[in-house]
Enzyme design. Structure first.
Site, PDB file in Angstrom:
ATOM      1  N   ALA A  14      16.725  -1.326  -0.722  1.00 52.13           N
ATOM      2  CA  ALA A  14      17.565  -1.394   0.477  1.00 52.13           C
ATOM      3  C   ALA A  14      18.520  -0.216   0.627  1.00 52.13           C
ATOM      4  O   ALA A  14      19.434  -0.248   1.447  1.00 52.13           O
ATOM      5  CB  ALA A  14      18.341  -2.713   0.478  1.00 52.13           C
ATOM      6  N   VAL A  64      12.780  -2.747  -9.903  1.00 54.98           N
ATOM      7  CA  VAL A  64      12.218  -4.097  -9.723  1.00 54.98           C
ATOM      8  C   VAL A  64      11.029  -4.371 -10.645  1.00 54.98           C
ATOM      9  O   VAL A  64      10.661  -5.530 -10.850  1.00 54.98           O
ATOM     10  CB  VAL A  64      11.803  -4.362  -8.252  1.00 54.98           C
ATOM     11  CG1 VAL A  64      13.006  -4.310  -7.330  1.00 54.98           C
ATOM     12  CG2 VAL A  64      10.690  -3.425  -7.793  1.00 54.98           C
ATOM     13  N   TYR A 154      -2.470   1.328  -3.089  1.00 55.35           N
ATOM     14  CA  TYR A 154      -1.488   0.705  -2.182  1.00 55.35           C
ATOM     15  C   TYR A 154      -2.120  -0.429  -1.365  1.00 55.35           C
ATOM     16  O   TYR A 154      -1.518  -1.494  -1.200  1.00 55.35           O
ATOM     17  CB  TYR A 154      -0.949   1.807  -1.257  1.00 55.35           C
ATOM     18  CG  TYR A 154       0.161   1.430  -0.315  1.00 55.35           C
ATOM     19  CD1 TYR A 154       1.480   1.315  -0.752  1.00 55.35           C
ATOM     20  CD2 TYR A 154      -0.096   1.232   1.041  1.00 55.35           C
ATOM     21  CE1 TYR A 154       2.507   1.012   0.131  1.00 55.35           C
ATOM     22  CE2 TYR A 154       0.922   0.934   1.931  1.00 55.35           C
ATOM     23  CZ  TYR A 154       2.225   0.821   1.476  1.00 55.35           C
ATOM     24  OH  TYR A 154       3.233   0.529   2.358  1.00 55.35           O
ATOM     25  N   LYS A 158      -0.920  -4.253  -1.441  1.00 55.82           N
ATOM     26  CA  LYS A 158      -0.429  -4.920  -0.220  1.00 55.82           C
ATOM     27  C   LYS A 158      -1.290  -6.126   0.160  1.00 55.82           C
ATOM     28  O   LYS A 158      -0.782  -7.106   0.719  1.00 55.82           O
ATOM     29  CB  LYS A 158      -0.343  -3.911   0.928  1.00 55.82           C
ATOM     30  CG  LYS A 158       0.761  -2.851   0.735  1.00 55.82           C
ATOM     31  CD  LYS A 158       2.129  -3.475   0.445  1.00 55.82           C
ATOM     32  CE  LYS A 158       3.286  -2.539   0.702  1.00 55.82           C
ATOM     33  NZ  LYS A 158       4.575  -3.129   0.307  1.00 55.82           N
TER      34      LYS A 158
HETATM   35  P1  NAP Z   1      11.229   4.094   1.785  1.00 57.07           P
HETATM   36  O1  NAP Z   1      12.004   4.694   2.887  1.00 57.07           O
HETATM   37  O2  NAP Z   1      10.467   4.979   0.866  1.00 57.07           O
HETATM   38  O3  NAP Z   1      12.206   3.133   0.954  1.00 57.07           O
HETATM   39  C1  NAP Z   1      11.748   2.445  -0.172  1.00 57.07           C
HETATM   40  C2  NAP Z   1      12.924   2.211  -1.090  1.00 57.07           C
HETATM   41  O4  NAP Z   1      12.428   1.491  -2.241  1.00 57.07           O
HETATM   42  C3  NAP Z   1      13.543   3.518  -1.617  1.00 57.07           C
HETATM   43  O5  NAP Z   1      14.942   3.478  -1.492  1.00 57.07           O
HETATM   44  C4  NAP Z   1      13.079   3.541  -3.058  1.00 57.07           C
HETATM   45  O6  NAP Z   1      13.992   4.182  -3.956  1.00 57.07           O
HETATM   46  C5  NAP Z   1      13.029   2.066  -3.382  1.00 57.07           C
HETATM   47  N1  NAP Z   1      12.251   1.819  -4.594  1.00 57.07           N
HETATM   48  C6  NAP Z   1      11.105   2.422  -4.979  1.00 57.07           C
HETATM   49  N2  NAP Z   1      10.720   1.971  -6.173  1.00 57.07           N
HETATM   50  C7  NAP Z   1      11.637   1.059  -6.570  1.00 57.07           C
HETATM   51  C8  NAP Z   1      11.792   0.254  -7.718  1.00 57.07           C
HETATM   52  N3  NAP Z   1      10.904   0.298  -8.729  1.00 57.07           N
HETATM   53  N4  NAP Z   1      12.862  -0.573  -7.797  1.00 57.07           N
HETATM   54  C9  NAP Z   1      13.774  -0.610  -6.797  1.00 57.07           C
HETATM   55  N5  NAP Z   1      13.674   0.126  -5.677  1.00 57.07           N
HETATM   56  C10 NAP Z   1      12.628   0.959  -5.565  1.00 57.07           C
HETATM   57  O7  NAP Z   1      10.127   3.054   2.333  1.00 57.07           O
HETATM   58  P2  NAP Z   1      10.045   2.191   3.697  1.00 57.07           P
HETATM   59  O8  NAP Z   1       9.169   2.934   4.625  1.00 57.07           O
HETATM   60  O9  NAP Z   1      11.376   1.734   4.122  1.00 57.07           O
HETATM   61  O10 NAP Z   1       9.174   0.960   3.153  1.00 57.07           O
HETATM   62  C11 NAP Z   1       9.731  -0.278   2.760  1.00 57.07           C
HETATM   63  C12 NAP Z   1       8.605  -1.262   2.466  1.00 57.07           C
HETATM   64  O11 NAP Z   1       7.767  -1.398   3.616  1.00 57.07           O
HETATM   65  C13 NAP Z   1       7.681  -0.806   1.325  1.00 57.07           C
HETATM   66  O12 NAP Z   1       7.260  -1.923   0.589  1.00 57.07           O
HETATM   67  C14 NAP Z   1       6.516  -0.199   2.065  1.00 57.07           C
HETATM   68  O13 NAP Z   1       5.354  -0.199   1.281  1.00 57.07           O
HETATM   69  C15 NAP Z   1       6.424  -1.112   3.276  1.00 57.07           C
HETATM   70  N6  NAP Z   1       5.752  -0.501   4.423  1.00 57.07           N
HETATM   71  C16 NAP Z   1       6.236   0.633   5.036  1.00 57.07           C
HETATM   72  C17 NAP Z   1       5.550   1.163   6.129  1.00 57.07           C
HETATM   73  C18 NAP Z   1       6.007   2.393   6.863  1.00 57.07           C
HETATM   74  O14 NAP Z   1       5.294   2.853   7.775  1.00 57.07           O
HETATM   75  N7  NAP Z   1       7.148   2.981   6.548  1.00 57.07           N
HETATM   76  C19 NAP Z   1       4.380   0.540   6.593  1.00 57.07           C
HETATM   77  C20 NAP Z   1       3.918  -0.598   5.936  1.00 57.07           C
HETATM   78  C21 NAP Z   1       4.616  -1.124   4.865  1.00 57.07           C
HETATM   79  P3  NAP Z   1      13.805   5.728  -4.347  1.00 57.07           P
HETATM   80  O15 NAP Z   1      14.109   6.501  -3.126  1.00 57.07           O
HETATM   81  O16 NAP Z   1      14.822   5.945  -5.421  1.00 57.07           O
HETATM   82  O17 NAP Z   1      12.387   5.877  -4.771  1.00 57.07           O
END
Ligand code: NAP
Length: 253
Positions: A14, A64, A154, A158
Protein backbone atom coordinates in the site's frame (compact mmCIF):
# COMPACT_ATOMS: atom_id res chain seq x y z
CA UNK A 1 -19.43 -4.29 16.94
CA UNK A 2 -20.72 -1.17 18.68
CA UNK A 3 -21.50 1.83 16.50
CA UNK A 4 -18.45 3.65 17.88
CA UNK A 5 -16.00 0.86 17.04
CA UNK A 6 -13.97 1.24 13.91
CA UNK A 7 -13.17 -1.72 11.67
CA UNK A 8 -9.47 -2.26 11.09
CA UNK A 9 -8.24 -2.96 7.55
CA UNK A 10 -4.88 -4.35 6.44
CA UNK A 11 -3.78 -3.41 2.93
CA UNK A 12 -0.53 -4.92 1.60
CA UNK A 13 1.66 -3.26 -1.01
CA UNK A 14 0.00 0.00 0.00
CA UNK A 15 2.96 2.37 -0.36
CA UNK A 16 1.83 3.23 -3.88
CA UNK A 17 -0.41 2.33 -6.81
CA UNK A 18 -3.59 0.31 -6.30
CA UNK A 19 -2.75 -0.47 -2.66
CA UNK A 20 -2.28 3.20 -1.76
CA UNK A 21 -5.55 4.19 -3.46
CA UNK A 22 -7.31 1.34 -1.65
CA UNK A 23 -5.91 2.34 1.75
CA UNK A 24 -7.05 5.94 1.22
CA UNK A 25 -10.47 4.80 0.02
CA UNK A 26 -11.02 2.40 2.93
CA UNK A 27 -10.00 5.15 5.37
CA UNK A 28 -12.57 7.43 3.72
CA UNK A 29 -15.12 4.67 4.42
CA UNK A 30 -14.25 5.01 8.12
CA UNK A 31 -11.74 2.15 8.49
CA UNK A 32 -8.52 2.38 10.49
CA UNK A 33 -5.88 1.22 8.01
CA UNK A 34 -2.58 -0.65 8.37
CA UNK A 35 -0.51 0.40 5.37
CA UNK A 36 1.88 -2.50 4.80
CA UNK A 37 4.76 -2.56 2.34
CA UNK A 38 8.33 -3.86 2.09
CA UNK A 39 9.81 -0.57 3.21
CA UNK A 40 8.05 1.09 6.15
CA UNK A 41 9.31 4.58 5.24
CA UNK A 42 7.80 4.23 1.75
CA UNK A 43 4.34 3.98 3.41
CA UNK A 44 4.66 7.51 4.83
CA UNK A 45 2.85 9.29 1.96
CA UNK A 46 -0.17 6.99 2.13
CA UNK A 47 -0.40 7.32 5.91
CA UNK A 48 -0.08 11.11 5.73
CA UNK A 49 -2.83 11.32 3.11
CA UNK A 50 -5.13 9.38 5.42
CA UNK A 51 -4.30 11.26 8.61
CA UNK A 52 -4.47 14.65 6.85
CA UNK A 53 -8.06 13.78 5.93
CA UNK A 54 -8.82 12.96 9.58
CA UNK A 55 -8.41 9.19 9.32
CA UNK A 56 -6.37 6.66 11.33
CA UNK A 57 -3.49 4.76 9.77
CA UNK A 58 -0.11 3.26 10.61
CA UNK A 59 2.83 2.30 8.41
CA UNK A 60 4.12 -1.23 8.80
CA UNK A 61 7.18 -2.62 7.02
CA UNK A 62 6.93 -6.31 6.14
CA UNK A 63 7.74 -8.74 3.37
CA UNK A 64 4.44 -10.58 2.88
CA UNK A 65 6.28 -13.73 1.76
CA UNK A 66 8.13 -14.02 5.11
CA UNK A 67 6.18 -15.92 7.78
CA UNK A 68 7.84 -14.29 10.79
CA UNK A 69 7.51 -10.78 9.35
CA UNK A 70 3.81 -11.33 8.62
CA UNK A 71 3.14 -12.58 12.16
CA UNK A 72 5.05 -9.63 13.66
CA UNK A 73 3.26 -7.15 11.38
CA UNK A 74 -0.21 -8.41 12.32
CA UNK A 75 0.71 -8.42 16.04
CA UNK A 76 1.68 -4.74 15.64
CA UNK A 77 -1.61 -3.95 13.89
CA UNK A 78 -3.57 -5.60 16.73
CA UNK A 79 -1.57 -3.65 19.30
CA UNK A 80 -1.68 -0.23 17.62
CA UNK A 81 -5.00 -0.20 15.72
CA UNK A 82 -7.00 -3.18 16.99
CA UNK A 83 -7.90 -6.61 15.60
CA UNK A 84 -8.07 -6.55 11.80
CA UNK A 85 -11.29 -7.77 10.15
CA UNK A 86 -10.59 -6.54 6.61
CA UNK A 87 -7.66 -7.83 4.53
CA UNK A 88 -6.67 -6.72 1.05
CA UNK A 89 -3.90 -8.92 -0.41
CA UNK A 90 -2.53 -6.47 -2.96
CA UNK A 91 1.30 -6.67 -2.76
CA UNK A 92 2.65 -7.79 -6.09
CA UNK A 93 5.67 -8.00 -8.35
CA UNK A 94 6.36 -8.78 -11.99
CA UNK A 95 9.24 -10.92 -13.25
CA UNK A 96 8.15 -11.24 -16.88
CA UNK A 97 9.94 -13.40 -19.42
CA UNK A 98 9.17 -16.00 -22.06
CA UNK A 99 9.11 -19.52 -20.66
CA UNK A 100 12.42 -20.58 -22.18
CA UNK A 101 14.20 -17.60 -20.62
CA UNK A 102 12.47 -17.61 -17.23
CA UNK A 103 14.71 -18.38 -14.27
CA UNK A 104 13.62 -20.51 -11.35
CA UNK A 105 14.24 -17.53 -9.12
CA UNK A 106 11.82 -15.34 -11.14
CA UNK A 107 9.21 -18.11 -10.96
CA UNK A 108 9.70 -18.47 -7.17
CA UNK A 109 9.65 -14.73 -6.45
CA UNK A 110 6.29 -14.27 -8.14
CA UNK A 111 4.79 -17.34 -6.46
CA UNK A 112 6.13 -16.26 -3.09
CA UNK A 113 4.84 -12.70 -3.11
CA UNK A 114 1.40 -13.38 -4.58
CA UNK A 115 0.48 -16.88 -3.37
CA UNK A 116 2.57 -17.51 -0.26
CA UNK A 117 2.11 -13.85 0.79
CA UNK A 118 -1.68 -13.97 0.47
CA UNK A 119 -1.78 -17.30 2.32
CA UNK A 120 0.40 -16.06 5.19
CA UNK A 121 -1.62 -12.86 5.56
CA UNK A 122 -4.99 -14.62 5.42
CA UNK A 123 -3.82 -17.20 7.97
CA UNK A 124 -2.57 -14.48 10.31
CA UNK A 125 -5.75 -12.38 10.26
CA UNK A 126 -8.42 -15.08 10.09
CA UNK A 127 -8.44 -15.77 13.84
CA UNK A 128 -9.30 -12.12 14.50
CA UNK A 129 -12.10 -12.32 11.94
CA UNK A 130 -13.44 -15.54 13.44
CA UNK A 131 -13.39 -13.96 16.92
CA UNK A 132 -15.31 -10.95 15.58
CA UNK A 133 -17.76 -13.09 13.60
CA UNK A 134 -17.03 -10.78 10.68
CA UNK A 135 -14.39 -10.59 7.98
CA UNK A 136 -13.76 -9.35 4.46
CA UNK A 137 -10.87 -10.69 2.38
CA UNK A 138 -10.07 -9.35 -1.09
CA UNK A 139 -7.30 -10.90 -3.18
CA UNK A 140 -5.90 -9.06 -6.18
CA UNK A 141 -5.96 -11.28 -9.25
CA UNK A 142 -5.45 -9.96 -12.80
CA UNK A 143 -6.71 -10.20 -16.36
CA UNK A 144 -3.42 -12.09 -16.84
CA UNK A 145 -5.02 -15.04 -15.00
CA UNK A 146 -6.63 -15.78 -18.37
CA UNK A 147 -3.18 -16.18 -19.93
CA UNK A 148 -0.65 -13.60 -21.09
CA UNK A 149 2.47 -14.02 -23.19
CA UNK A 150 5.64 -13.49 -21.13
CA UNK A 151 3.86 -13.99 -17.82
CA UNK A 152 3.75 -17.73 -17.22
CA UNK A 153 4.69 -17.15 -13.55
CA UNK A 154 2.38 -14.19 -12.95
CA UNK A 155 -0.63 -15.65 -14.78
CA UNK A 156 -0.26 -18.91 -12.82
CA UNK A 157 -0.10 -17.00 -9.53
CA UNK A 158 -3.08 -14.79 -10.41
CA UNK A 159 -5.16 -17.80 -11.52
CA UNK A 160 -4.07 -19.53 -8.30
CA UNK A 161 -5.40 -16.62 -6.27
CA UNK A 162 -8.83 -17.18 -7.77
CA UNK A 163 -8.87 -20.78 -6.48
CA UNK A 164 -7.49 -19.59 -3.14
CA UNK A 165 -10.32 -17.03 -2.92
CA UNK A 166 -13.05 -19.59 -3.63
CA UNK A 167 -11.68 -21.99 -1.03
CA UNK A 168 -11.45 -19.24 1.61
CA UNK A 169 -15.07 -18.38 0.84
CA UNK A 170 -16.12 -22.00 1.43
CA UNK A 171 -14.05 -22.53 4.59
CA UNK A 172 -14.71 -19.22 6.30
CA UNK A 173 -18.28 -18.37 5.29
CA UNK A 174 -19.76 -19.87 8.44
CA UNK A 175 -17.79 -17.36 10.54
CA UNK A 176 -19.26 -14.33 8.78
CA UNK A 177 -16.20 -13.97 6.57
CA UNK A 178 -16.39 -13.36 2.83
CA UNK A 179 -13.55 -13.71 0.32
CA UNK A 180 -13.60 -12.22 -3.15
CA UNK A 181 -11.12 -11.46 -5.86
CA UNK A 182 -10.74 -8.30 -7.93
CA UNK A 183 -8.97 -8.86 -11.26
CA UNK A 184 -7.79 -5.59 -12.79
CA UNK A 185 -7.07 -5.04 -16.45
CA UNK A 186 -4.56 -2.34 -17.42
CA UNK A 187 -4.14 0.13 -14.53
CA UNK A 188 -1.73 3.07 -14.74
CA UNK A 189 0.81 2.47 -11.94
CA UNK A 190 4.55 1.99 -11.46
CA UNK A 191 3.99 -1.65 -12.41
CA UNK A 192 2.66 -0.90 -15.91
CA UNK A 193 5.20 1.95 -16.25
CA UNK A 194 7.97 -0.60 -15.67
CA UNK A 195 6.42 -2.84 -18.33
CA UNK A 196 6.45 0.09 -20.81
CA UNK A 197 10.13 0.66 -20.02
CA UNK A 198 10.89 -3.03 -20.48
CA UNK A 199 9.39 -3.05 -23.99
CA UNK A 200 11.10 0.26 -24.83
CA UNK A 201 7.96 2.43 -25.04
CA UNK A 202 7.14 5.85 -23.66
CA UNK A 203 4.50 5.33 -20.90
CA UNK A 204 1.98 7.77 -22.46
CA UNK A 205 2.24 6.00 -25.84
CA UNK A 206 1.96 2.63 -24.08
CA UNK A 207 -1.22 3.72 -22.26
CA UNK A 208 -2.72 5.22 -25.44
CA UNK A 209 -2.07 1.99 -27.35
CA UNK A 210 -3.63 -0.07 -24.53
CA UNK A 211 -6.68 2.21 -24.41
CA UNK A 212 -7.55 1.46 -28.05
CA UNK A 213 -8.04 -2.22 -27.05
CA UNK A 214 -10.32 -1.43 -24.07
CA UNK A 215 -14.08 -1.00 -24.70
CA UNK A 216 -14.34 2.17 -22.53
CA UNK A 217 -11.33 3.54 -24.47
CA UNK A 218 -9.16 4.42 -21.48
CA UNK A 219 -6.79 2.64 -19.16
CA UNK A 220 -7.80 2.20 -15.53
CA UNK A 221 -6.69 4.31 -12.58
CA UNK A 222 -5.90 2.88 -9.11
CA UNK A 223 -9.16 4.43 -7.82
CA UNK A 224 -11.16 2.29 -10.28
CA UNK A 225 -9.90 -0.78 -8.41
CA UNK A 226 -10.23 0.83 -4.97
CA UNK A 227 -13.92 1.42 -5.71
CA UNK A 228 -14.51 -2.28 -6.36
CA UNK A 229 -12.55 -3.26 -3.25
CA UNK A 230 -14.58 -0.80 -1.16
CA UNK A 231 -17.74 -2.61 -2.28
CA UNK A 232 -16.45 -6.10 -1.39
CA UNK A 233 -15.13 -4.97 2.01
CA UNK A 234 -18.34 -3.17 2.97
CA UNK A 235 -20.73 -4.44 5.63
CA UNK A 236 -23.45 -4.58 2.95
CA UNK A 237 -21.59 -7.14 0.81
CA UNK A 238 -22.06 -10.05 3.23
CA UNK A 239 -23.92 -12.25 0.73
CA UNK A 240 -21.31 -11.82 -2.03
CA UNK A 241 -18.52 -14.37 -1.62
CA UNK A 242 -16.15 -16.46 -3.71
CA UNK A 243 -16.52 -14.14 -6.69
CA UNK A 244 -13.98 -12.89 -9.21
CA UNK A 245 -14.72 -9.42 -10.57
CA UNK A 246 -12.80 -8.33 -13.66
CA UNK A 247 -12.40 -4.56 -13.52
CA UNK A 248 -11.01 -3.94 -16.95
CA UNK A 249 -13.15 -1.43 -18.83
CA UNK A 250 -14.91 -4.22 -20.68
CA UNK A 251 -15.76 -7.91 -20.51
CA UNK A 252 -13.08 -10.57 -20.20
CA UNK A 253 -13.47 -14.32 -20.02
P1 NAP B 1 2.94 -1.44 -7.83
O1 NAP B 1 2.70 -0.02 -8.15
O2 NAP B 1 4.17 -2.11 -8.33
O3 NAP B 1 2.82 -1.61 -6.24
C1 NAP B 1 3.02 -2.86 -5.63
C2 NAP B 1 3.51 -2.62 -4.22
O4 NAP B 1 3.70 -3.91 -3.62
C3 NAP B 1 4.87 -1.89 -4.17
O5 NAP B 1 4.82 -0.84 -3.24
C4 NAP B 1 5.81 -3.01 -3.77
O6 NAP B 1 6.93 -2.57 -2.99
C5 NAP B 1 4.92 -3.86 -2.90
N1 NAP B 1 5.49 -5.19 -2.69
C6 NAP B 1 6.14 -5.96 -3.59
N2 NAP B 1 6.57 -7.08 -3.02
C7 NAP B 1 6.19 -7.04 -1.72
C8 NAP B 1 6.36 -7.90 -0.62
N3 NAP B 1 7.01 -9.07 -0.74
N4 NAP B 1 5.84 -7.54 0.58
C9 NAP B 1 5.20 -6.35 0.72
N5 NAP B 1 5.01 -5.49 -0.30
C10 NAP B 1 5.50 -5.82 -1.50
O7 NAP B 1 1.74 -2.38 -8.36
P2 NAP B 1 0.19 -2.07 -8.69
O8 NAP B 1 0.09 -1.86 -10.15
O9 NAP B 1 -0.36 -1.08 -7.75
O10 NAP B 1 -0.42 -3.52 -8.40
C11 NAP B 1 -1.06 -3.88 -7.19
C12 NAP B 1 -1.66 -5.27 -7.33
O11 NAP B 1 -2.56 -5.30 -8.44
C13 NAP B 1 -0.61 -6.36 -7.61
O12 NAP B 1 -0.98 -7.55 -6.97
C14 NAP B 1 -0.70 -6.52 -9.11
O13 NAP B 1 -0.24 -7.79 -9.51
C15 NAP B 1 -2.19 -6.32 -9.34
N6 NAP B 1 -2.52 -5.91 -10.71
C16 NAP B 1 -2.05 -4.74 -11.25
C17 NAP B 1 -2.41 -4.40 -12.56
C18 NAP B 1 -1.94 -3.14 -13.23
O14 NAP B 1 -2.24 -2.95 -14.43
N7 NAP B 1 -1.24 -2.24 -12.57
C19 NAP B 1 -3.24 -5.26 -13.30
C20 NAP B 1 -3.68 -6.44 -12.71
C21 NAP B 1 -3.33 -6.75 -11.41
P3 NAP B 1 8.34 -2.24 -3.69
O15 NAP B 1 8.13 -1.02 -4.49
O16 NAP B 1 9.26 -2.01 -2.53
O17 NAP B 1 8.66 -3.43 -4.53
Amino acid sequence: MSSTEQRVAVVTGAARGIGAATAVRLAAEGRAVAVIDLDESACKDTVEKITAAGGRAIAVGADVSDEAQVETAIARVVEELGAPTILVNNAGVLRDNLLFKMSVSDWDTVMNVHLRGSFLMARAVQKHMVDAGFGRIVNLSSSSALGNRGQVNYSAAKAGLQGFTKTLAKELGKFGITANSVAPGFIATEMTKATAERVGMNFDDFKAAAATQIPVQRVGEPEDIANAIAFFTGDAAGFVSGQVLYVAGGPLN
